[in-house]
Design a protein around this motif. Structure first.
Motif, mmCIF file in Angstrom:
data_model
loop_
_atom_site.group_PDB
_atom_site.id
_atom_site.type_symbol
_atom_site.label_atom_id
_atom_site.label_comp_id
_atom_site.label_asym_id
_atom_site.label_seq_id
_atom_site.Cartn_x
_atom_site.Cartn_y
_atom_site.Cartn_z
ATOM 1 N N PHE A 27 30.313 50.668 42.113
ATOM 2 C CA PHE A 27 31.338 50.050 41.086
ATOM 3 C C PHE A 27 32.418 49.778 42.444
ATOM 4 O O PHE A 27 32.773 48.804 42.880
ATOM 5 C CB PHE A 27 32.432 50.728 40.329
ATOM 6 C CG PHE A 27 33.309 50.599 39.866
ATOM 7 C CD1 PHE A 27 33.574 49.336 39.386
ATOM 8 C CD2 PHE A 27 34.703 51.431 39.868
ATOM 9 C CE1 PHE A 27 35.100 48.435 39.225
ATOM 10 C CE2 PHE A 27 36.081 50.814 40.083
ATOM 11 C CZ PHE A 27 36.115 49.714 39.585
ATOM 12 N N PHE A 28 32.491 50.957 43.505
ATOM 13 C CA PHE A 28 33.519 50.691 44.644
ATOM 14 C C PHE A 28 32.924 49.423 45.340
ATOM 15 O O PHE A 28 33.040 48.832 46.237
ATOM 16 C CB PHE A 28 33.448 51.621 44.979
ATOM 17 C CG PHE A 28 34.509 52.645 44.233
ATOM 18 C CD1 PHE A 28 35.395 52.917 44.213
ATOM 19 C CD2 PHE A 28 34.303 54.352 44.677
ATOM 20 C CE1 PHE A 28 36.496 53.185 43.755
ATOM 21 C CE2 PHE A 28 35.237 54.884 43.626
ATOM 22 C CZ PHE A 28 36.498 54.526 43.623
ATOM 23 N N ILE A 29 31.770 49.657 45.686
ATOM 24 C CA ILE A 29 31.258 48.793 46.370
ATOM 25 C C ILE A 29 31.016 47.329 45.946
ATOM 26 O O ILE A 29 31.321 46.242 46.949
ATOM 27 C CB ILE A 29 29.427 49.266 46.882
ATOM 28 C CG1 ILE A 29 29.109 50.407 47.967
ATOM 29 C CG2 ILE A 29 28.515 47.862 47.671
ATOM 30 C CD1 ILE A 29 28.035 51.056 47.308
ATOM 31 N N TYR A 30 31.127 47.264 44.604
ATOM 32 C CA TYR A 30 30.793 45.745 44.019
ATOM 33 C C TYR A 30 32.077 45.069 44.537
ATOM 34 O O TYR A 30 32.770 43.716 45.488
ATOM 35 C CB TYR A 30 30.985 45.487 42.783
ATOM 36 C CG TYR A 30 31.089 44.633 41.755
ATOM 37 C CD1 TYR A 30 30.708 43.376 42.157
ATOM 38 C CD2 TYR A 30 31.999 44.858 41.485
ATOM 39 C CE1 TYR A 30 31.094 42.018 41.618
ATOM 40 C CE2 TYR A 30 33.189 43.127 40.658
ATOM 41 C CZ TYR A 30 32.098 42.344 40.715
ATOM 42 O OH TYR A 30 33.201 40.910 40.993
ATOM 43 N N LEU A 31 33.622 46.229 44.057
ATOM 44 C CA LEU A 31 34.920 45.203 43.755
ATOM 45 C C LEU A 31 35.083 45.265 45.634
ATOM 46 O O LEU A 31 35.701 44.438 45.950
ATOM 47 C CB LEU A 31 35.484 47.336 43.433
ATOM 48 C CG LEU A 31 37.312 46.398 43.408
ATOM 49 C CD1 LEU A 31 37.052 45.282 43.102
ATOM 50 C CD2 LEU A 31 37.526 47.981 42.734
ATOM 51 N N GLY A 32 34.550 46.269 46.270
ATOM 52 C CA GLY A 32 34.693 45.993 47.984
ATOM 53 C C GLY A 32 34.475 44.466 48.370
ATOM 54 O O GLY A 32 34.844 44.273 49.454
ATOM 55 N N PHE A 33 33.030 44.519 48.098
ATOM 56 C CA PHE A 33 32.545 43.093 48.381
ATOM 57 C C PHE A 33 33.407 41.791 47.714
ATOM 58 O O PHE A 33 34.256 40.684 48.270
ATOM 59 C CB PHE A 33 30.775 42.759 48.094
ATOM 60 C CG PHE A 33 29.736 42.920 49.139
ATOM 61 C CD1 PHE A 33 29.884 42.946 49.344
ATOM 62 C CD2 PHE A 33 29.406 44.425 49.369
ATOM 63 C CE1 PHE A 33 29.070 42.998 51.088
ATOM 64 C CE2 PHE A 33 28.894 44.951 49.562
ATOM 65 C CZ PHE A 33 28.253 44.219 50.812
ATOM 66 N N ALA A 34 33.950 42.128 46.507
ATOM 67 C CA ALA A 34 34.445 40.807 45.742
ATOM 68 C C ALA A 34 35.582 40.382 45.569
ATOM 69 O O ALA A 34 35.961 39.589 46.227
ATOM 70 C CB ALA A 34 34.320 40.802 44.190
ATOM 71 N N VAL A 35 36.092 41.511 46.716
ATOM 72 C CA VAL A 35 37.599 41.062 46.544
ATOM 73 C C VAL A 35 37.863 40.823 48.409
ATOM 74 O O VAL A 35 39.351 39.872 48.858
ATOM 75 C CB VAL A 35 38.647 42.301 46.342
ATOM 76 C CG1 VAL A 35 39.211 43.058 45.116
ATOM 77 C CG2 VAL A 35 38.410 43.481 47.178
ATOM 78 N N SER A 36 36.512 40.972 49.020
ATOM 79 C CA SER A 36 36.730 40.415 50.165
ATOM 80 C C SER A 36 36.629 38.435 50.274
ATOM 81 O O SER A 36 37.207 38.264 51.726
ATOM 82 C CB SER A 36 35.908 41.465 51.071
ATOM 83 O OG SER A 36 36.454 42.723 51.130
ATOM 84 N N ILE A 37 34.834 38.484 49.451
ATOM 85 C CA ILE A 37 34.304 37.320 49.677
ATOM 86 C C ILE A 37 35.058 35.871 48.608
ATOM 87 O O ILE A 37 35.365 34.816 48.988
ATOM 88 C CB ILE A 37 32.875 37.883 49.733
ATOM 89 C CG1 ILE A 37 32.576 37.906 48.541
ATOM 90 C CG2 ILE A 37 32.555 38.516 51.094
ATOM 91 C CD1 ILE A 37 31.028 38.368 47.963
ATOM 92 N N LEU A 38 34.832 36.390 47.596
ATOM 93 C CA LEU A 38 35.552 35.451 46.449
ATOM 94 C C LEU A 38 37.049 35.254 46.825
ATOM 95 O O LEU A 38 38.085 35.668 47.002
ATOM 96 C CB LEU A 38 36.107 36.459 44.894
ATOM 97 C CG LEU A 38 34.590 37.122 43.994
ATOM 98 C CD1 LEU A 38 34.893 38.216 42.935
ATOM 99 C CD2 LEU A 38 33.250 36.144 44.386
ATOM 100 N N PRO A 39 36.737 33.551 46.465
ATOM 101 C CA PRO A 39 37.888 32.859 46.499
ATOM 102 C C PRO A 39 39.470 32.872 45.808
ATOM 103 O O PRO A 39 39.178 33.857 44.574
ATOM 104 C CB PRO A 39 37.670 30.969 45.866
ATOM 105 C CG PRO A 39 36.156 31.554 45.144
ATOM 106 C CD PRO A 39 36.277 32.814 45.762
ATOM 107 N N GLY A 40 40.618 33.438 46.317
ATOM 108 C CA GLY A 40 41.836 33.443 45.337
ATOM 109 C C GLY A 40 42.946 32.992 46.063
ATOM 110 O O GLY A 40 42.964 33.211 47.755
#
Length: 373
Positions: A27-40
């Motif tokens: 969960f933490f690894i996913y969140l680290g990737f997601a908030v770093s690379i997803l547009p926003g």
């Protein structure tokens, strides 16, 4: 002395398994990737006490929806079970507790060795470090920094939703789904989605701009938010409550009032900080000393947003009925916490604004609830 069977099973279930640890880390690894690379949308934070300003990428909603979509696909394809969290609730709780203590210990050691001899006000990872960590994905370091406090809050809110969805799946599996569970789940989903939809407003809250990252924030975000906020769902999983239509309508009314006050007050404060001349309720804002807003909700009570938060917390517990005080632990705790925080904030504002704050208190005498407190 022989340990009772029920107590023995509870103690045994508190021991984290490899599966629960892997679930938490994934969960933490996913969140680290997601908030770093997803547009926003990249938004500037408020100017901090040291005169600096961080920028935040607000892609929490995209990260949450992608996560739910991936998990939903995994459930459909039988890669994972929808009840994996509800089946391992105590294991995940103890694993998260251990992780929180480890993080807090690292922060304590780092703070002791820092120049300021204390915890950090703005712990963050810059674009260059993310570039090094995330396998060459380059982010602009000038406009992007991953604020660790912001990350932990997101993790807590997402964790709350994942727990609720698993509890809901367990309720359906057990054929115990009732109107009370549906009402609690509906209120929770609205609250969580609203948080991520308006997560930009989080960047101007006390936790982000004033609290230093330490045990209280780590424990509060990673353990307290997901596991305490979901107490009502866990309780309803074992206790079926039949609500009357009148009770449902009254519960919805309290939730609606709480939401309007909570979201309205926070939005007015955030917009005022961005544009002090923006009209409030169709009127030019009234300001004291060019700093303190005395219009809208902030002319009703000095911490009107706390009132909205308390009403929302109460509305999440009311679907559980009145047969037990257990589901009301969260609103009771929140009441104590917010009064304590309000006292701290009052002292800080009195020292910072001096006579301007005294004038504000004269014009707005009520702290949280008008005519009561």
């Amino acid at each position: 002395m022989e340990i009772p069977m029920d107590l023995h099973s509870i103690v045994h279930s508190l021991i984290p398994s490899l599966n629960s640890v892997a679930t938490l880390l994934a969960f933490f690894i996913y969140l680290g990737f997601a908030v770093s690379i997803l547009p926003g949308k990249v938004v500037p934070g408020v100017i901090l006490s040291d005169g600096t300003r961080l920028h935040y990428r607000c892609n929490g909603l995209a990260s949450l929806l992608l996560l739910v979509g991936l998990l939903g696909f995994g459930v459909v394809m039988n890669f994972i079970s929808a009840t994996v969290i509800s089946n391992r609730g105590l294991e995940l709780l103890s694993a998260t507790l251990i992780f929180s203590f480890l993080v807090a210990s690292v922060l304590y050691v780092a703070g002791s060795k820092s120049r300021d001899q204390g915890s950090s006000l703005k712990p963050h990872v810059t674009g260059n470090l993310i570039h090094d960590w995330w396998f060459g994905i380059q982010l602009n370091p000038k406009f992007m920094s991953l604020d660790i406090k912001f990350f932990f809050v997101r993790a807590g809110m997402m964790g709350w939703l994942l727990i609720n969805l698993s509890v809901l799946a367990k309720s359906i599996q057990n054929a115990s789904l009732c109107r009370s569970m549906i009402l609690y789940q509906l209120f929770s989903v609205i609250y969580i989605l609203d948080f991520f939809f308006y997560e930009e407003y989080m960047t101007s809250t006390w936790d982000i701009i004033a609290e230093r990252l330490g045990f209280m924030l780590v424990f509060g975000d990673l353990v307290w938010i997901p596991f305490t906020f979901s107490i009502q769902g866990w309780w309803l999983l074992s206790n079926k409550v039949d609500l009357t239509t009148a009770a449902v309508i009254a519960n919805c009314f309290i939730f609606l009032m709480g939401y309007l006050v909570f979201r309205g007050a926070n939005k007015q404060k955030h917009v005022f900080k961005k544009n002090p001349k923006m009209p409030i309720w169709g009127m030019p804002p009234k300001v004291i000393g060019g700093k303190l807003l005395v219009s809208g909700y902030w002319g009703i009570a000095r911490h009107c947003n706390y009132l909205g938060d308390l009403l929302l917390a109460l509305s999440l517990s009311l679907p559980c009925g009145t047969s037990s005080p257990v589901p009301y632990f969260y609103p009771i705790y929140l009441l104590i916490l917010l009064i304590w925080r309000e006292r701290r904030d009052e002292a800080r504002c009195a020292e910072k604004y001096k006579e301007v704050w005294a004038e504000y208190c004269r014009l707005v005498p009520w702290r949280i609830l008008p005519y009561v407190y």
